[in-house]
Design a protein around this motif. Sequence first.
Motif, short mmCIF file in Angstrom:
data_model
loop_
_atom_site.label_atom_id
_atom_site.label_comp_id
_atom_site.label_asym_id
_atom_site.label_seq_id
_atom_site.Cartn_x
_atom_site.Cartn_y
_atom_site.Cartn_z
N GLN A 176 0.83 -1.21 0.00
CA GLN A 176 0.00 0.00 0.00
C GLN A 176 0.86 1.25 0.00
O GLN A 176 0.55 2.24 -0.66
CB GLN A 176 -0.93 0.00 1.21
N LYS A 177 1.99 1.21 0.72
CA LYS A 177 2.88 2.37 0.78
C LYS A 177 3.44 2.67 -0.60
O LYS A 177 3.56 3.84 -1.00
CB LYS A 177 4.01 2.10 1.76
N ASP B 169 1.55 7.12 -6.40
CA ASP B 169 0.24 7.65 -6.78
C ASP B 169 -0.41 6.79 -7.85
O ASP B 169 -0.90 7.27 -8.87
CB ASP B 169 0.38 9.10 -7.28
N ILE B 170 -0.42 5.46 -7.58
CA ILE B 170 -0.97 4.50 -8.53
C ILE B 170 -2.42 4.19 -8.16
O ILE B 170 -2.73 3.91 -7.01
CB ILE B 170 -0.16 3.19 -8.52
N ASP B 171 -3.31 4.26 -9.13
CA ASP B 171 -4.70 3.83 -8.94
C ASP B 171 -4.76 2.33 -9.21
O ASP B 171 -4.67 1.88 -10.35
CB ASP B 171 -5.63 4.58 -9.90
N THR C 222 6.51 8.68 -10.88
CA THR C 222 5.17 8.82 -10.31
C THR C 222 4.18 9.29 -11.36
O THR C 222 4.55 9.70 -12.47
CB THR C 222 5.18 9.85 -9.16
N LYS C 223 2.92 9.26 -10.98
CA LYS C 223 1.86 9.70 -11.88
C LYS C 223 1.99 11.17 -12.24
O LYS C 223 1.59 11.60 -13.33
CB LYS C 223 0.50 9.44 -11.21
N SER C 224 2.57 11.96 -11.34
CA SER C 224 2.73 13.41 -11.57
C SER C 224 4.08 13.75 -12.21
O SER C 224 4.54 14.87 -12.12
CB SER C 224 2.56 14.16 -10.26
#
Length: 320
Positions: free
Chosen positions: A88-89, A95-97, A140-142
């Motif tokens: 989960q961390k 920032d993964i869905d 990351t997603k960003s």
Amino acid sequence: MNHENKLRISAIHQMLLQLASSNFQYRIERSEHNDEIEGLVVTLNMLAEELGDSIVHEGLRNKDSEILDIVQMSFILDKNDLIWHASQKGLEILDIDWKDGDKRAFIEFLNNGSKKTWKEFRSLGEGAPFDMDMVLSLKTKSHLILPKKMYVSRMVGNSDNEELTVVTLIHHTTHQQKLQDELRDKVMKSKKIVEIQIEKTKFENPKRSVALTQEDIRQIRKARELISKYPEKSYSPIRGLAAKFGMNEFKLKYGFRVLYGVTVYKFHTDARLRKAQLMVQYSDIAIKNIAYRTGYKSPAHFSRTFKNKYGFSPSELRKN
């Protein structure tokens, strides 16, 4: 502005948000451009590295805590390098869905340089178990980059279908045995202090005797972590903070003194000043704005408190 530059500006915006929240792990991926945006990217990456090093090596963020091994994220991959399970961390950091049943390629979350490294690594010794470490940069997603050392283990069963690869990221490890010994000594010392203080309180004032349960200690630690993470917020009156963690004001104040040797107010003030010191030392933000950002209503009050703590004013620190 073209689409590529919009993405670069977006990454800079995300990086600034991370720095503002005292998260210095991320980096912005470099490009081949030679312009003002790229200059800003280089500057922010250097700033994040300097701030991270100062916190780890000088203990500015929390001088009472120990640096220990922290497993930040882990992934279990099948023989095709598809992610079967992720901590989960790890999902939060990247920032993964994630949805049940998802199987995404691990290589999707690497930057271009690390993709090449991973492909070269996977071409070596296929089908054999191994343990090794390597430096990879996760994306990351960003569009921020997280360069970290990864520990990779391949486990092989009785059939090809049972081959799994475990990728684990360790955030920091330094002088582990020494730190473990110090932590053990500190725990034993704290337990002894708790016992002495409880007996002393019972003797001096039986009407106000307090016995801290394990749950009380857990909640007090959570209150301390909250203050450390968001020192700019106001925690007055204390009874509001105590109620948030399911205890009365007296028990929170008493437990804080017993466990950490300081009052809630002093710990909050020290945490707030540590953050302000970093901002004065490593940023160009105006000192009056630093005062407001760290929760002070008056720059003059901030300067007085800062000087009382460190022996010099924020402006004197900035000049030097």
